[in-house]
Each structure stands twice: as C-alpha cells, then as structure tokens.
Design a protein around this motif. Sequence first.
Motif: not given
Length: 341
Positions: A273-281, A297-302, A311-316
Amino acid sequence: MVGRAKRARKIAAAAAFGGGGAGALGLATWGLLATEARIARKVVGRPFEGAPDDTGTYGSGFGDTIELLILGDSTARGMGADDRAQTVGAIVASAVAALTSRPVRLTNVSAIGAESADLDRQVDVAQDEVAEPDVAIIMVGANDVTHRIDRSVSIRHLAMAVNRLRENGAEVVVGTCPDLGAVRPVPQPLRALMQRWSRDLAAAQTVAVVEQGGRTVSLGDLLGEEFHERPGVMFSKDQFHPSAAGYARAASAILPSVLDALGHHSIDTGRAPDERRGESVGPVAVAAVRAVADPGTEVSGTGDVGMRGRFAVLRRRHRHPVPGPTEAGTEPDDRGESTTN
C-alpha cells in the motif's frame, strides 16, 4: 469518519447476532419522505420493461473455462443497457477472457428489484447451475435503501451469501451500495437521507464481506460528477439506472479486483500500500468508511486481527483499459475481429 466506522461495526455486529441496526424515524419524517418519493417518481423517467440476457460464454483460449457468477439487483442485471454486450457482467467477462486468454462462462442469476434477502435464492440457483464457480460478483443494496429495509437484515443476508459462495470455492467481489445521493432528480431532503443511508449500508457491507473472506469495491458516487455535468451520458433514459457508458465505468472499477481474485498478475500484484495514494492497512471499519468516500477503492482482508477487529488493506486500483466486449458465442480471429463459432 469515526462515527460512520462505529455505525458500520454496530450494523455488522447486529447482523451477526440477529439484532436491529437501523434507527427509527418519526411519523412526520416518514410522511415527508413519502411525499418526496412521489415527486421523485414523477421526475425519474419511465422504467424499462427488462434487461438484456448476458448469460453465455465470452472469448476463447486454450486454458480451462473460467466460471463467473453475477448476483444482485437491476444493476447486476444490466437494466438500462441497450444490449447484452453493455452489461457489467459482459464487459468484465470479455475483459477477463482477453487478458487471461481463457474463455469465460458468465452465469447471471441476478434479478430486477432484488434486495439483499433475495441473495439466498440466487445462491441456490447459482449452485444448481454452476458446480465449481471461480469468482462471483455481487451488486446489491440500492433497493434495500429505497425500501427502507433494516440494515442489519440486509447485512445478514449478504454475509450469508458470501459465506456460502466462499464455502463452494468461489472468490467473491462485492460492488457496494451506490451513493443514492448522486441521483439528482431525487429532491431534498430525501436525497440527503438516501445518501447517508446508502453510505452507511456500503460501509457495513464492506465490514461484513471482508469478515467472510470476500473483497469489496466501492461504487459510491462513481457516476455522480458525470451525471451532474452530462446527465444524458452516464445515466440511461430513466435517469436512475446507468447507461452503457455508466456500466462501463462500473465494470472498469470492478475488473482489477476480479483479476486479482483469479490470481491474474497485474500492475498491483505484490505492491505494498502506498500512503501517498491514500492507501493503508488498518481496522476494516476504518477502511470501509474511507472506501465509501473514494469510488473504485478496494478493501480486502489481511488475515490479521487487532484490538479494533480484523485488519484490511485499502487499495486504489490501477484501472485496466477495458477491451471491447464480445458477444457470447464469438471468438476473435487473427485480425482481432469476431467470428461466429
């Protein structure tokens, strides 16, 4: 954001334990909403009589056929599309076939007017028709909002559907409830309330789906800005359902998650995940609320669980160009054109 995250967790928890999840509104408020709803029905165009039947086989190749299921409501069915090649299912199936060099058999068991409670029956039908599905796309929630269904009831049925599909070996991608506040012909204050309800439902859907091992893609107000600027382009003649262009936009948001679910290598494979793109865990409820405000935006489990839940990962997602859809029963020849089998 914190308040909506708490509501999402509360609704999902109520669904799991059979409790209530929606606050009551006074009779005066419901009377006002009923009046506004009658106005909305006069503004919104005449409904369509049906939707194209997009069930069939798309593309060709040397690998095993990919079994793709579509479940949900009229948007999953493709109401507003002019022909079968313009639905979300057909566009995704055609793109997956082109990018994997494998044929895709699409089975669409969705229904116009369906609510989340109808997913139980749709899963029954899907399991009768497809023994071993590879991936299932679910698009549902708008009718739950407009019919004022208790959100915990909606979430319970969605969670059960995802669980059953996962137990049958399918990866599950859920396009969460669209932001109904983006439907401009609906007057205020009904539009503002529908926006809040649909966003709360979408956040709770995300929590429940990730808990069951699926992944979500936020549809949010994916078409909202375009509808405001070009209402005749992204929405169909009834001013409520997407047009062919609108369905293409939704399909382009869902496609990367479907490819990832199938294990197809993409630009996002293995990318942190790239924090500069607003992505996070982080906690799934927080990711769910952020996703609601960020369509596509996609949300999937870690697989990890912390003090504040799973916990989940948020990814653009980087959106793949969507190849032009092919009609079921056709395959490309050496020139890239279609020939009938």
